[in-house]
Write a protein that holds these residues in place. Structure first.
Motif, PDB file in Angstrom:
ATOM      1  N   ALA A   1      45.148  39.782  40.460  1.00 31.64           N
ATOM      2  CA  ALA A   1      46.427  40.494  40.539  1.00 31.64           C
ATOM      3  C   ALA A   1      47.507  39.594  41.126  1.00 31.64           C
ATOM      4  CB  ALA A   1      46.274  41.755  41.382  1.00 31.64           C
TER       5      ALA A   1
ATOM      6  N   CYS B   1      49.006  37.180  38.727  1.00 34.22           N
ATOM      7  CA  CYS B   1      50.022  37.752  37.843  1.00 34.22           C
ATOM      8  C   CYS B   1      51.390  37.810  38.515  1.00 34.22           C
ATOM      9  CB  CYS B   1      49.597  39.148  37.391  1.00 34.22           C
ATOM     10  SG  CYS B   1      48.373  39.132  36.056  1.00 34.22           S
TER      11      CYS B   1
ATOM     12  N   CYS C   1      49.011  39.182  31.764  1.00 35.49           N
ATOM     13  CA  CYS C   1      49.802  39.816  32.831  1.00 35.49           C
ATOM     14  C   CYS C   1      50.977  40.609  32.280  1.00 35.49           C
ATOM     15  CB  CYS C   1      50.319  38.760  33.799  1.00 35.49           C
ATOM     16  SG  CYS C   1      49.014  37.851  34.657  1.00 35.49           S
TER      17      CYS C   1
ATOM     18  N   PHE D   1      52.325  44.003  33.805  1.00 36.07           N
ATOM     19  CA  PHE D   1      51.489  44.176  35.000  1.00 36.07           C
ATOM     20  C   PHE D   1      52.137  45.183  35.951  1.00 36.07           C
ATOM     21  CE2 PHE D   1      50.589  42.569  39.428  1.00 36.07           C
ATOM     22  CZ  PHE D   1      49.296  43.066  39.492  1.00 36.07           C
TER      23      PHE D   1
ATOM     24  N   VAL E   1      44.489  46.037  37.955  1.00 36.75           N
ATOM     25  CA  VAL E   1      43.775  44.908  37.356  1.00 36.75           C
ATOM     26  C   VAL E   1      43.086  45.389  36.082  1.00 36.75           C
ATOM     27  CG1 VAL E   1      41.955  43.202  37.695  1.00 36.75           C
ATOM     28  CG2 VAL E   1      43.462  43.811  39.596  1.00 36.75           C
ATOM     29  N   THR E   2      43.335  44.691  34.978  1.00 36.40           N
ATOM     30  CA  THR E   2      42.779  45.076  33.688  1.00 36.40           C
ATOM     31  C   THR E   2      41.662  44.110  33.282  1.00 36.40           C
ATOM     32  OG1 THR E   2      44.336  43.687  32.452  1.00 36.40           O
ATOM     33  CG2 THR E   2      45.049  45.927  33.000  1.00 36.40           C
TER      34      THR E   2
ATOM     35  N   MET F   1      42.912  40.691  32.362  1.00 30.93           N
ATOM     36  CA  MET F   1      43.273  39.838  33.494  1.00 30.93           C
ATOM     37  C   MET F   1      42.061  39.098  34.043  1.00 30.93           C
ATOM     38  SD  MET F   1      45.966  42.409  35.384  1.00 30.93           S
ATOM     39  CE  MET F   1      45.854  41.568  36.963  1.00 30.93           C
TER      40      MET F   1
ATOM     41  N   ASN G   1      44.736  32.115  34.384  1.00 29.39           N
ATOM     42  CA  ASN G   1      45.219  32.634  35.659  1.00 29.39           C
ATOM     43  C   ASN G   1      44.575  31.803  36.766  1.00 29.39           C
ATOM     44  OD1 ASN G   1      45.593  34.111  38.062  1.00 29.39           O
ATOM     45  ND2 ASN G   1      45.583  36.078  36.985  1.00 29.39           N
TER      46      ASN G   1
END
Length: 308
Positions: free
Chosen positions: A206, A209, A218, A221, A225-226, A229, A235
């Motif tokens: 997170a 992002c 992101c 966003f 949290v997906t 992600m 990332n």
């Protein structure tokens, strides 16, 4: 003398009544402005030009520098953009002994008072100096415990603060922080173990992002949290894809999280999962962890978080 006194009273009453009328007229006008809109902005802007006014800034544990910047601006201390710029100013950071790319992790959560319209670098300096003072005090008070922390020997100050920030974001429970710290220390100490040295922490992805909002994973966003992600290798703060600690802290930890890293709970747990009651279940093996996840899912709609 009596005549002068009588004359003074003669003029005092009309003057008092006139001032009273002015007061009520101004109060009514200000009330109308606030009622019909725009008053809040006018009052807020006026505060910036009130010489010598002091305001209180309260920073909760676990706030990141972006959240702090919003509070600093709302309090009228300095603009958000100026504050964030100061947290990344290399000259400011070098002068304060911060080796990371920003002051994240060193903006100590506490309550401060500031003058309205304080220069942003001075605000950052105040927060960082408080953090440095607290770190030194914690280190000195826990030297025996810190010396016995053999899971990952030789943590630098930056690594200590970084890990504490992740612990802070994972749990707000005082009694669980040492347990969470131990899980992460066990993972870091076993790069060839079950988790390949990966912390697998949602809050780290997170934070990535926040720093890299242009990443496809992101997009839009909103704090949650997906799956996209945690699968994104681009990332740089994604500890599901990258082993070891994040490049720097992801928030500003309080004393509880900082102490937990120096004095973890002990044991060989490698996993934890939310049990639906605000607490976590800790497991030594992935098989145990999967059973804990299943029990948590059966316990109610709040169920388990993603496996860690």
């Amino acid at each position: 003398t009596t005549e002068i006194y009588t004359l003074s009273l003669h003029y005092a009453l009309p003057i008092f009544l006139a001032l009273l009328v002015v007061f009520f007229v101004l109060s009514a006008a200000l009330g109308a402005i606030v009622f019909f809109g725009g008053g809040a902005q006018i009052i807020d802007k006026a505060r910036w030009y009130w010489p010598g006014q002091r305001v209180t800034l309260s920073i909760p544990e676990g706030f990141d520098r972006f959240q702090i910047a919003a509070r600093v601006e709302a309090a009228g201390i300095c603009p958000r953009a100026a504050f964030l710029s100061a947290t990344e100013d290399r000259a400011v950071l070098d002068g304060l002994g911060v080796s990371g790319a920003s002051a994240e992790g060193y903006l100590f959560p506490a309550t401060y008072d500031f003058l309205i319209d304080t220069d942003a670098p001075r605000v950052v300096e105040r927060l960082v100096r408080e953090s440095k003072k607290r770190l030194e005090r914690i280190r000195k008070s826990m030297e025996p415990a810190a010396a016995s922390t053999a899971s990952v020997p030789g943590l630098s100050e930056q690594e200590w603060v970084t890990l504490a920030s992740i612990v802070e974001k994972e749990t707000g429970s005082d009694d669980e922080r040492p347990l969470v710290a131990q899980v992460f220390l066990n993972r870091l100490a076993a790069p060839l173990g079950e988790t390949n040295g990966r912390l697998q922490s949602d809050p780290t992805a997170a934070y990535g992002c926040l720093l890299q909002p242009s990443l496809a994973s992101c997009h839009d966003f909103d704090g949650r949290v997906t799956p996209e992600m945690v699968r994104d290798p681009n990332n740089s703060y994604n500890t599901y894809r990258r082993a070891g600690l994040t490049p720097g802290p992801i928030a500003n930890p309080g004393e509880g999280a900082l102490r937990a890293v120096l004095a973890p709970a002990g044991g060989d747990a490698l996993y934890f999962v939310a049990d639906g009651s605000g607490k976590h279940v800790f497991s030594r093996t992935y098989e145990e962890h999967l059973r804990a996840i299943e029990r948590a899912r059966l316990s109610g709609p709040q169920g388990a978080s993603e496996p860690r």
